[in-house]
Design an enzyme around this catalytic site. Structure first.
Site, PDB file in Angstrom:
ATOM      1  N   ASP A   1      -4.219  -5.240   6.068  1.00 36.76           N
ATOM      2  CA  ASP A   1      -4.765  -6.052   4.670  1.00 36.76           C
ATOM      3  C   ASP A   1      -3.526  -6.978   4.344  1.00 36.76           C
ATOM      4  OD1 ASP A   1      -6.551  -6.826   2.833  1.00 36.76           O
ATOM      5  OD2 ASP A   1      -5.704  -5.385   1.530  1.00 36.76           O
TER       6      ASP A   1
ATOM      7  N   HIS B   1      -2.745  -0.646  -3.353  1.00 35.22           N
ATOM      8  CA  HIS B   1      -3.876   0.021  -2.982  1.00 35.22           C
ATOM      9  C   HIS B   1      -3.886   1.077  -3.779  1.00 35.22           C
ATOM     10  CE1 HIS B   1      -4.410  -2.263   1.159  1.00 35.22           C
ATOM     11  NE2 HIS B   1      -4.874  -3.052   0.211  1.00 35.22           N
TER      12      HIS B   1
ATOM     13  N   SER C   1       0.891  -1.159   0.068  1.00 33.84           N
ATOM     14  CA  SER C   1      -0.016  -0.171  -0.054  1.00 33.84           C
ATOM     15  C   SER C   1       0.849   1.118  -0.036  1.00 33.84           C
ATOM     16  CB  SER C   1      -1.041   0.012   1.148  1.00 33.84           C
ATOM     17  OG  SER C   1      -1.789   0.805   1.114  1.00 33.84           O
ATOM     18  N   THR C   2       0.986   2.232   1.149  1.00 34.28           N
ATOM     19  CA  THR C   2       1.418   3.322   1.176  1.00 34.28           C
ATOM     20  C   THR C   2       2.877   3.007   0.844  1.00 34.28           C
ATOM     21  OG1 THR C   2      -0.095   4.083   2.729  1.00 34.28           O
ATOM     22  CG2 THR C   2       2.177   5.362   2.439  1.00 34.28           C
TER      23      THR C   2
ATOM     24  N   MET D   1       0.079   0.921   5.032  1.00 32.04           N
ATOM     25  CA  MET D   1      -0.782   1.208   6.345  1.00 32.04           C
ATOM     26  C   MET D   1      -1.919   0.057   6.426  1.00 32.04           C
ATOM     27  SD  MET D   1      -2.046   5.182   6.826  1.00 32.04           S
ATOM     28  CE  MET D   1      -2.232   5.476   5.036  1.00 32.04           C
TER      29      MET D   1
END
Length: 354
Positions: free
Chosen positions: A296, A200, A173-174, A293
């Site tokens: 998931d 994401h 993600s991030t 973050m």
């Protein structure tokens, strides 16, 4: 607790006022200044030393990409980009993320004021996450500058590539675009197994990411399509807004995309993709969780481990922009190898014997 000092850089007076009003609703954030363009932004970063900068991309005199480059060269600072939901905006955002920006916020289409207000939690959450990001990680990511395109012709995918016996699944993600660049460029042109990726991101952004990575990597990188045949030597990035799953067919493994509700707040979701990979028979499966973050992918990785995963890998804290998803998996005691992002490709090659 010391407040997070934020500098807002945007050429729109309305946007500057709106962002200031939204973020200062949080008692832990203080806006220390605003700038109308990149030139002013770079100057104020040096004068005010903010913890986080929100940076628009399209601005006169000096745009956000140029300003980001100057900031990361002269006084590395955590920067969150504001991007439009267009093809051009997506391409520029991917460039920024691979050049040192921590994260991005997609500007809503339609009524900007209403859309931004609705995104208040996301904006504040990303500013707080950015403030916790070690500058050393951003400096390391920036080293070497903007990646140059690799003009190496891709090898044709051989017919045998669809008869693979191992598969790699990656969730991030991030900080993921730069991490994916590091990992996927580390795989050789003759890497014989498919790589499934959930990053994401909204629609359009995943296509731009896939196209950019395809230009940089020796393996093929594509945005996944519904019904697509999965082949070795190719990385498939889940399109924004769709869950990505795999189904076993007579002619091989095919991708199935769907828009069932988000899981863990995300669509695509790493958990959904990992669970789908785990359900495939007769394959050695390797799972990787990198910077991001939240949690998931952690539960599905733990389930995969219980079901006999060949290997599980988590990115080490020292190289993560945000040590959320890897930490969640490690806390579930389901991770075999914890390694920095620069070692993940080599670890995948070692474990798959590729």
């Amino acid at each position: 607790m010391e407040k997070i000092k934020v500098l807002v850089v945007d050429d729109s007076l309305f946007m500057r006022r709106m962002i200031v009003r939204l973020v200062e609703e949080d008692e832990n954030i203080q806006v220390v200044g605003t700038a109308r363009n990149g030139v002013e932004g770079v100057k104020l970063v040096k004068e005010l030393r903010p913890d986080v900068v929100t940076m628009d991309i399209e601005m006169p005199e000096m745009n956000g990409i140029e300003a980001l480059g100057k900031i990361m060269e002269e006084l590395p600072t955590r920067v969150v980009m504001l991007s439009s939901l267009t093809k051009e905006g997506a391409e520029e955002t991917i460039t920024a993320l691979q050049s040192g920006a921590v994260d991005f916020i997609a500007k809503p289409s339609g009524s900007v004021g209403t859309g931004l207000t609705g995104a208040r939690e996301e904006i504040i959450g990303k500013i707080k996450a950015a403030a916790r990001t070690p500058l050393s990680v951003l400096i390391a990511a920036r080293r070497g500058g903007v990646p140059q395109t690799v003009w190496e012709p891709k090898r044709a995918v051989p017919e045998a590539a669809k008869e693979f016996r191992q598969i790699v699944a990656i969730g991030t993600s991030t900080g993921g675009p730069k991490a994916l660049e590091t990992v996927l460029t580390g795989l050789p042109a003759d890497f014989p197994y498919p790589v499934l990726v959930v990053q994401h991101m909204p629609p359009k952004f995943t296509l731009s990411l896939a196209q950019r990575l395809n230009n940089l990597c020796r393996i093929r990188v594509v945005e996944a399509e519904d019904g697509q045949l999965v082949q070795g030597g190719t990385a498939y990035i889940a399109p924004g807004g769709f869950h990505m799953t795999l189904t076993k067919k007579r002619d091989g493994v095919r991708i199935a995309l769907h828009q069932e509700p988000p899981q863990n707040g995300h669509r695509p979701s790493v958990d959904v993709m990992f669970d789908s990979v785990s359900a495939l028979p007769d394959l050695k499966k390797h799972y990787v969780l990198m910077t991001g973050m939240g949690s998931d992918g952690a539960k599905a990785m733990a389930q995969a481990k219980r079901q006999g995963a060949e290997s599980t890998i988590a990115e080490a804290q020292d190289s993560c922009v945000v040590f959320g998803m890897p930490r969640a998996a490690i806390s579930l005691n389901c991770v075999d190898h914890v390694v920095p992002v620069t070692v993940i490709a080599a670890k995948i090659r070692q474990l798959t014997k590729a």
